[in-house]
Design a protein around this motif. Structure first.
Motif, PDB file in Angstrom:
ATOM      1  N   PHE A 120     -12.212  10.925   1.823  1.00 18.23           N
ATOM      2  CA  PHE A 120     -10.990  11.652   2.190  1.00 18.23           C
ATOM      3  C   PHE A 120     -11.317  12.831   3.103  1.00 18.23           C
ATOM      4  O   PHE A 120     -12.391  13.424   3.014  1.00 18.23           O
ATOM      5  N   TRP A 124      -7.854   5.704  -3.057  1.00 17.97           N
ATOM      6  CA  TRP A 124      -8.422   5.349  -1.746  1.00 17.97           C
ATOM      7  C   TRP A 124      -8.099   3.892  -1.423  1.00 17.97           C
ATOM      8  O   TRP A 124      -7.721   3.547  -0.307  1.00 17.97           O
ATOM      9  N   ARG A 125      -8.239   3.012  -2.439  1.00 16.57           N
ATOM     10  CA  ARG A 125      -7.971   1.586  -2.227  1.00 16.57           C
ATOM     11  C   ARG A 125      -6.491   1.295  -2.003  1.00 16.57           C
ATOM     12  O   ARG A 125      -6.135   0.364  -1.297  1.00 16.57           O
ATOM     13  N   ARG A 140      -6.291  10.024   3.567  1.00 16.95           N
ATOM     14  CA  ARG A 140      -7.207   8.897   3.751  1.00 16.95           C
ATOM     15  C   ARG A 140      -7.250   8.569   5.242  1.00 16.95           C
ATOM     16  O   ARG A 140      -6.300   8.029   5.807  1.00 16.95           O
ATOM     17  N   ASN A 141      -8.325   8.912   5.875  1.00 16.99           N
ATOM     18  CA  ASN A 141      -8.508   8.577   7.291  1.00 16.99           C
ATOM     19  C   ASN A 141      -9.808   7.818   7.433  1.00 16.99           C
ATOM     20  O   ASN A 141     -10.868   8.316   7.081  1.00 16.99           O
ATOM     21  N   GLU A 142      -9.725   6.601   7.943  1.00 14.85           N
ATOM     22  CA  GLU A 142     -10.962   5.842   8.104  1.00 14.85           C
ATOM     23  C   GLU A 142     -11.650   6.199   9.405  1.00 14.85           C
ATOM     24  O   GLU A 142     -10.999   6.550  10.370  1.00 14.85           O
ATOM     25  N   ASP A 189       1.952   5.272   0.887  1.00 13.85           N
ATOM     26  CA  ASP A 189       1.828   6.349   1.852  1.00 13.85           C
ATOM     27  C   ASP A 189       1.483   7.654   1.155  1.00 13.85           C
ATOM     28  O   ASP A 189       0.846   8.524   1.737  1.00 13.85           O
ATOM     29  N   ARG A 198      -2.472   3.683   2.353  1.00 12.87           N
ATOM     30  CA  ARG A 198      -2.570   3.279   3.757  1.00 12.87           C
ATOM     31  C   ARG A 198      -3.378   4.324   4.523  1.00 12.87           C
ATOM     32  O   ARG A 198      -3.476   5.467   4.090  1.00 12.87           O
ATOM     33  N   ASN A 199      -3.897   3.908   5.653  1.00 13.47           N
ATOM     34  CA  ASN A 199      -4.595   4.880   6.487  1.00 13.47           C
ATOM     35  C   ASN A 199      -3.611   5.983   6.900  1.00 13.47           C
ATOM     36  O   ASN A 199      -2.482   5.693   7.296  1.00 13.47           O
ATOM     37  N   GLY A 200      -4.025   7.233   6.768  1.00 14.47           N
ATOM     38  CA  GLY A 200      -3.131   8.346   7.075  1.00 14.47           C
ATOM     39  C   GLY A 200      -2.333   8.826   5.878  1.00 14.47           C
ATOM     40  O   GLY A 200      -1.615   9.822   5.964  1.00 14.47           O
ATOM     41  N   SER A 230       0.869  -1.169   0.000  1.00 10.21           N
ATOM     42  CA  SER A 230       0.000   0.000   0.000  1.00 10.21           C
ATOM     43  C   SER A 230       0.903   1.214   0.000  1.00 10.21           C
ATOM     44  O   SER A 230       2.054   1.137   0.420  1.00 10.21           O
TER      45      SER A 230
END
Ligand code: GLN
Length: 296
Positions: free
Chosen positions: A274, A244-245, A294-296, A196, A248-250, A194
């Motif tokens: 986003f 998005w896919r 990208r923050n879930e 960054d 990584r988160n963040g 993934s």
């Protein structure tokens, strides 16, 4: 000594000063900086730096020596194609037609990624994975690689000649870069990683605006590197969900945009999930770069 052997009946025994004046006059209809371009073209023709040329204004030169390059420039060919290289973020990059000539406003895309990584990487304790989508000459990914040692850089483009040029520029600047050919983020499906950071200067010009662009662009650069449907957002609409896919988160997505596209792209980013959406203006005051996390 500087007199190059020219063909035909041009005025042969001229001085550098007179040649510059004539060349500059001829360039007036096609550029806002005719004198500067005349100096660059004549310096390149004679194998001199611009400073060395300007120190020899009274020396003799065969006026016709500049004709081949002048004819190309009068046909609106970008100086970058004539010289075979162009500067971006202080580094020289090889460039050949019809690849997009690196543009100053794209430097803001690089600054955005550098700023993000400076804040994000220390907490990560491992190298960042950074992908440049639609890499063209590779200038964005390579400048990032130049300043972000120890991180993993990837670059992709749908054109084989763009991927080859990116590789050539990466070798020139000693930047280890993973290059792949393919459409948008498709080539990265095979890589388990993934990312960054995903950055892109994708095609974003609305088709209806093609005729308003400078002939320097429309006569020589690849329309596919510029045009993206009726509103210019066709590629960006694909990149946002794919990014998005793959992030990584963040992680950060940063995109270059055309004038007036900021609000529509911000909305697409928000709808995808986003946040931390930021807009960066270029030196002309145009909203040019959008970034989002990208923050879930
Ligand atoms: N800024 C470029 C231009 O107007 C467009 C670059 C792009 O579409 N990515 O020429």
């Amino acid at each position: 000594m500087l007199a190059a052997s020219g063909a035909g009946g041009m005025k042969r025994n001229s001085t550098i000063a007179a040649c510059l004046m004539r060349t500059s006059d001829l360039l007036v209809p096609i550029t806002d900086t005719p004198r500067f371009e005349a100096e660059l073209l004549l310096a390149y023709t004679l194998g001199l730096s611009r400073a060395a040329l300007l120190a020899r204004l009274s020396e003799p030169v065969d006026m016709s020596c500049i004709e081949p390059l002048l004819a190309r420039r009068l046909n609106h060919e970008p100086l970058a194609y004539i010289f075979g290289e162009w500067e971006f973020f202080g580094l020289p990059f090889f460039v050949e037609p019809p690849l997009l000539v690196p543009r100053p406003e794209t430097e803001h895309l690089v600054e955005t990624a550098l700023k993000f990584v400076a804040a994000y990487a220390p907490a990560l304790n491992s190298p960042c994975h950074i992908a440049d989508i639609c890499c063209g000459t590779g200038c964005v990914a390579i400048v990032l690689g130049h300043y972000l040692k120890g991180h993993h850089l990837y670059a992709c483009d749908i054109r084989a000649d763009a991927v080859a040029m990116t590789q050539r520029n990466a070798v020139r600047h000693h930047v280890p870069l993973h290059t792949v050919q393919g459409n948008l983020l498709d080539p990265f499906n095979a890589l388990g990683d993934s990312f960054d950071v995903i950055i892109s200067n994708p095609p974003y010009v609305p088709e209806g605006e093609w005729d308003d662009l400078s002939p320097v662009i429309t006569k020589h650069e690849d329309p596919k590197a510029l045009l993206a449907g009726s509103d210019g957002l066709d590629l960006i609409r694909h990149i946002i969900p794919e990014a998005w896919r793959r992030l990584r988160n963040g992680g950060l997505l940063a995109l270059e945009l055309g004038e007036g596209q900021g609000a529509a792209v911000a909305e697409l980013l928000r709808k995808e999930g986003f946040d931390s959406i930021e807009m960066i203006r270029d030196l002309a005051g145009i909203e040019r770069i959008i970034s989002a996390v990208r923050n879930e």
